[in-house]
Design an enzyme around this catalytic site. Structure first.
Site, mmCIF file in Angstrom:
data_model
loop_
_atom_site.group_PDB
_atom_site.id
_atom_site.type_symbol
_atom_site.label_atom_id
_atom_site.label_comp_id
_atom_site.label_asym_id
_atom_site.label_seq_id
_atom_site.Cartn_x
_atom_site.Cartn_y
_atom_site.Cartn_z
ATOM 1 N N ARG A 236 0.772 -1.267 0.012
ATOM 2 C CA ARG A 236 -0.103 0.070 0.115
ATOM 3 C C ARG A 236 0.759 1.279 -0.366
ATOM 4 O O ARG A 236 2.187 1.803 1.100
ATOM 5 C CB ARG A 236 -0.947 0.267 0.921
ATOM 6 C CG ARG A 236 -2.285 -1.143 1.169
ATOM 7 C CD ARG A 236 -3.036 -0.203 0.973
ATOM 8 N NE ARG A 236 -3.949 -1.045 0.720
ATOM 9 C CZ ARG A 236 -5.100 -1.303 -1.027
ATOM 10 N NH1 ARG A 236 -4.727 -1.799 -1.779
ATOM 11 N NH2 ARG A 236 -6.648 -2.093 0.200
ATOM 12 N N ASP A 260 4.390 0.512 -7.256
ATOM 13 C CA ASP A 260 2.746 0.050 -8.212
ATOM 14 C C ASP A 260 1.565 0.475 -7.764
ATOM 15 O O ASP A 260 0.588 0.746 -8.057
ATOM 16 C CB ASP A 260 2.509 -1.473 -7.862
ATOM 17 C CG ASP A 260 1.565 -1.380 -8.772
ATOM 18 O OD1 ASP A 260 1.263 -1.784 -10.272
ATOM 19 O OD2 ASP A 260 0.591 -2.660 -8.008
ATOM 20 N N GLU A 265 -2.988 8.414 -5.109
ATOM 21 C CA GLU A 265 -3.707 7.565 -6.534
ATOM 22 C C GLU A 265 -4.672 8.113 -7.385
ATOM 23 O O GLU A 265 -5.771 8.033 -6.331
ATOM 24 C CB GLU A 265 -3.408 6.208 -6.155
ATOM 25 C CG GLU A 265 -1.931 5.694 -6.067
ATOM 26 C CD GLU A 265 -3.058 4.235 -5.491
ATOM 27 O OE1 GLU A 265 -3.588 3.789 -5.947
ATOM 28 O OE2 GLU A 265 -1.658 3.071 -4.943
ATOM 29 N N HIS A 284 -0.881 0.923 -9.868
ATOM 30 C CA HIS A 284 -1.655 -0.211 -9.050
ATOM 31 C C HIS A 284 -2.495 -0.888 -10.291
ATOM 32 O O HIS A 284 -3.682 -1.084 -10.188
ATOM 33 C CB HIS A 284 -2.718 0.326 -8.699
ATOM 34 C CG HIS A 284 -3.405 -0.057 -7.075
ATOM 35 N ND1 HIS A 284 -3.340 0.409 -5.480
ATOM 36 C CD2 HIS A 284 -3.512 -1.371 -6.716
ATOM 37 C CE1 HIS A 284 -3.807 0.235 -4.897
ATOM 38 N NE2 HIS A 284 -3.245 -0.756 -5.374
#
Lengths: 326, 326
Positions: A236, A260, A265, A284
């Protein structure tokens, strides 16, 4: 036609998101409703027995929560459930399950790929190709490298299996230290993290976001890592303090990062991370293989059959810890 | 000072190339000379017992060949020896050895990396990053994919080991078909290549360049491959007909290619391959790990000790076949 006394499933999606594929299979045994915001949740929650949550909409869900008059079980179609864990839910008797297992293999393939890309300097090869530039370099071997997987849950375990399968040496960080783990060379206790960091070439964050992991990778962690080490975060975003990571990259305290997930985000277009040659970034998507939505529905329906026949659910989340225990 | 009756080693390098690292270790037991072109070869070859060839300079070597009056053994510090195989050498009693083994592991890591990069669409992730663009995609699983390794020598075998270690299914193409190979699911005969191609997701060229393999991957081969298949060439450039490859990519007869070797090296700056999003390109460096030159010298010196004490050399090249047999 919906039958009397059928259980009611409410699917909470993002506004405009398509219905999860494969839900037709359950319509003979349950009424299926859809919600995407506070208003539709207030309408659908009364009478709802089961929720399938594909998008957290935490504030909306928390606001509509009092309308849940007979809710027994919430299934989150994700590995991380952090955003779902509001106090009223944690304190209730409602059980929570997650998508543990579905993304393990593809996330581990992603991690292995980033390790090999760092070793072979492939991000620079792609950039050289864009410039039509032929440039030979000597690159690193991956074999024999030391990997620290922070979080030894099902994703971390799969990362250990794939990396050890091709000759790297994975260690783990978890609550319970042990030297007889079948997949890790050794698993060290959470309190050993900062002492262990200096021994590893690749540090992979595969931990859930909890109050204990939030901001765990900060200035102090990066200073403890090898200057040749790369950080890989498929857990996360908020587990890493982005500003500290950038400072560590600038100061050459670590050699690179593959990310990622991010604190924010989508990552803003003007964020300083984008332009770094030693950072690999994706949106992500590490676990999202073609067909993942259908696989998530199938997993939910498997659990629904257990629930429907009064048996124990799998992938139960420990709401106090914030993740599914082993 | 050179002693009487010491054997003479001539090292053939490219003009301006540095002396191979680690040669000092042999200077107590041999006279070491250096050559880099026809003129220096004509001076050094008389009296030379052993040659270590780091750069082929084929025409110069062939022209100076008559000056080799007592040459017994040539060691090539490369896996491929194609450029060395001129008729006078083939017909002579001079034995040839190569660097078999040194690059196996790193080339296999490279191949595994390109397979995972295709599956995870990483080349596009690097390009999106360059444009500061957040773009989620669903990507492929690598697990369970079928891999055909053309050439089941030591490099091909290592590719089979690494791919099968993480759950792909490697088959081989070689002279001798067999179903009991420890590393390949099956090894098919050379004459089965075109029938086999349709069954594979990844086709990896790990063959030596010989009259039989030159131009082997042409229009016909690409038409036989799956439209979803990717070609990976870490063997030799001329095994692939580049124009046919480009036509096959344009016609979507195959889905992509990863190329470390080319018909022309360095690849010209205006070559049409550079701009293709579904082509991964590197500068003939797949095997070249940091420290490879020293590893090559150490391997030569190990063989030199055997030669010096009259024992059998390892990595003997079958000069008629053009590669080191198993």
């Amino acid at each position: 036609m919906t039958q009397q006394n059928q259980p009611v499933i409410t699917v909470l999606t993002a506004p405009g998101e398509q219905e999860p594929p494969g839900m037709d299979a359950v319509r003979a045994r349950a009424e299926v409703r859809f919600a995407c915001d506070e208003e539709t949740l207030r309408q659908t929650l009364p009478g709802t027995d089961v929720m399938m949550v594909t998008d957290f909409r935490t504030e909306a869900f928390e606001a509509a929560w009092p309308a849940a008059d007979r809710l027994q079980w919430i299934h989150a179609t994700s590995a991380g459930v952090d955003a779902l864990m509001f106090p009223a839910l944690i304190d209730s008797d409602v059980v929570v399950t997650n998508a543990r297992g579905i993304f393990d293999r593809t996330i581990a393939e992603y991690v292995l790929c980033t390790i090999l890309m760092f070793a072979k300097d492939f991000p620079n090869s792609v950039r050289l190709q864009e410039r039509h530039e032929w440039k030979h370099r000597d690159t690193e071997r991956a074999e024999g490298k030391q990997v620290l997987v922070v979080g030894a849950g099902s994703i971390g375990r799969q990362i250990a299996r794939l990396t050890s399968a091709i000759g790297l040496h994975p260690h783990g960080i978890a609550r319970t230290p042990r030297h007889d783990d079948p997949d890790f060379v050794a698993v060290h206790g959470n309190n050993q993290l900062f002492q262990q960091l200096e021994h590893f070439d690749y540090v992979v964050i595969a931990a859930p976001l909890t109050p204990q992991t939030e901001g765990l990778f900060d200035q102090r962690a990066f200073k403890a890592m090898r200057t040749s080490a790369r950080l890989i975060n498929i857990g996360r975003g908020p587990i890493v303090k982005t500003d500290d990571l950038i400072a560590a990259l600038d100061a050459k305290e670590i050699a690179g990062a593959a990310l990622d997930v991010f604190e924010e985000e989508p990552l803003p277009e003007d964020h300083p991370l984008w332009d770094r040659d030693n950072v690999i970034m994706t949106a992500h998507m590490a676990g999202d293989f073609i067909g993942w939505k259908r696989a998530l529905t199938d997993q939910f329906l498997e659990n629904f059959d257990l629930w429907h026949s009064g048996r124990d659910l799998f992938n139960l989340v420990n709401k106090k810890l914030g993740y599914a225990g082993s």
